[in-house]
Design an enzyme around this catalytic site. Sequence first.
Site, short mmCIF file in Angstrom:
data_model
loop_
_atom_site.label_atom_id
_atom_site.label_comp_id
_atom_site.label_asym_id
_atom_site.label_seq_id
_atom_site.Cartn_x
_atom_site.Cartn_y
_atom_site.Cartn_z
N TRP A 199 0.87 -1.18 0.00
CA TRP A 199 0.00 0.00 0.00
C TRP A 199 0.91 1.23 0.00
O TRP A 199 1.78 1.35 0.90
CB TRP A 199 -0.86 -0.05 1.27
CG TRP A 199 -1.89 1.02 1.36
CD1 TRP A 199 -2.69 1.50 0.36
CD2 TRP A 199 -2.26 1.74 2.54
NE1 TRP A 199 -3.53 2.46 0.85
CE2 TRP A 199 -3.29 2.64 2.18
CE3 TRP A 199 -1.84 1.71 3.87
CZ2 TRP A 199 -3.90 3.49 3.10
CZ3 TRP A 199 -2.44 2.56 4.78
CH2 TRP A 199 -3.46 3.44 4.39
N ASP A 248 0.00 -5.63 9.66
CA ASP A 248 -1.05 -4.68 9.32
C ASP A 248 -2.33 -5.47 9.02
O ASP A 248 -2.38 -6.28 8.09
CB ASP A 248 -0.62 -3.85 8.10
CG ASP A 248 -1.57 -2.68 7.85
OD1 ASP A 248 -2.48 -2.45 8.67
OD2 ASP A 248 -1.40 -1.98 6.83
N LYS A 294 -13.05 -0.96 7.35
CA LYS A 294 -13.72 -1.80 6.35
C LYS A 294 -14.75 -2.71 7.00
O LYS A 294 -15.89 -2.77 6.57
CB LYS A 294 -12.70 -2.66 5.59
CG LYS A 294 -11.40 -1.99 5.30
CD LYS A 294 -11.44 -1.05 4.12
CE LYS A 294 -10.32 -0.04 4.24
NZ LYS A 294 -9.80 0.51 3.03
N1 PMP Z 1 -3.45 -0.76 5.88
C1 PMP Z 1 -3.80 -1.13 4.65
C2 PMP Z 1 -3.02 -2.19 3.96
C3 PMP Z 1 -4.88 -0.53 4.03
O1 PMP Z 1 -5.23 -0.93 2.81
C4 PMP Z 1 -5.61 0.47 4.70
C5 PMP Z 1 -6.77 1.15 4.05
N2 PMP Z 1 -6.70 1.39 2.73
C6 PMP Z 1 -5.20 0.81 6.01
C7 PMP Z 1 -4.12 0.17 6.56
C8 PMP Z 1 -5.83 1.85 6.88
O2 PMP Z 1 -7.09 2.26 6.66
P1 PMP Z 1 -7.81 3.32 7.61
O3 PMP Z 1 -6.82 4.33 8.03
O4 PMP Z 1 -8.87 3.89 6.73
O5 PMP Z 1 -8.35 2.54 8.75
#
Ligand code: PMP
Length: 398
Positions: free
Chosen positions: A131, A211, A246
Amino acid sequence: MHFTAIDRVPGDPILGLMESYAKDPSPQKFDLGVGVYKDAQGLTPILRSVKLAEQRLADQQTTKTYIGGHGDAAFGKLINRLVLGADSPLLRERRAGATQTPGGTGALRLSADFIAHSLPGRGVWLSNPTWPIHETIFAKAGLKVSHYPYVGSDNRLDVAAMLATLASVPKGDVVLLHACCHNPTGFDLSQDDWRQVLEIVRERELLPLIDFAYQGFGDGLEQDAWAVRLFAAELPELLITSSCSKNFGLYSDRVGSLIVCAGDAEKLLDVRSQLAFIARNLWSTPPDHGAAVVATILGDAELKALWSEEVEAMRLRIAQLRSGLLEALAPHGLSERFAHIGVQRGMFSYTGLSADQVKELREKHSVYMVNSGRANVAGVDETRLTLLADAIADVCHS
Ligand code: PMP
């Protein structure tokens, strides 16, 4: 003038893609860009369990005073159980603690600053690809960022290359692993692969940072935690970044946590004192509402059961979209070329389409996906799978 020398940096490519999509007048457009779950109507709904919890909170909440540096204690306790398992020995031994953060991104930011501040000299290893925000968050904290291979140019998971690189990582470095539904590729490690990674992590005395942004979107809420729980059981120390964006659909409420597993209860308190200090300087105290919603749901058997059903429905729909897209590609003779879509997990698929093909899809067919060829499978509705497959076939055959 103070601002004269300031340049304009390009905007986030994914957010830029969202803007171009919004401006496209085509009624047949597809948004396969940003990583947000969409239902059959193309909406990102508020879960029923969330609405019910919010109603309860609206009736019962009596204050908006600050919550502590580690966030809502009930949330922390319940998220620990969700991630590590309700009967985890770490919880009994008080060796694991959650610090509430603004989303999973906040948890990553907190871990980056923690590593830079409390573990000086440690490099961070990311999968190639990963990411894109991982790259900048750790680099901006002043950490040396390196990569281990993950998916090769043939669009296949390359575990052998990954293991070979990890085996040469300097002792003590941090290795970031995606618990499930790897972003951007959708390729996940098998249980056997995870065991091999664990052995290297142990041998090289690496610190894993797992993660965990998509719990429940791969194989199920419990199943997706398998690797996290294996590492927590086998290693004395571990960092886990968890997101409720999510699986609770709480994207805009910004709910996540950094879970630390330490060798003993006292060491955990030491580490947590550092995290509280760093968090205080980043965002002072975390936002309350989303975490209160999560705590309300996870703390109530009925709401939790409803929420689990809702997560499962999202998961199954994503899996069906994957198989539906494969079926729709079959008449074009593309089943084999895109067989990986059926193997990958979660919302994302590294399609293997080139940047030129992605451009052609956007310009000719109003199909919006990231230049790397990453598509959010949850961005298409089932009635338009054939249309999408026709567009993909057109750019593959042209
Ligand atoms: N880690 C990964 C790999 C992700 O894809 C995402 C969201 N796209 C996140 C962390 C964190 O998302 P958020 O900050 O919206 O909770």
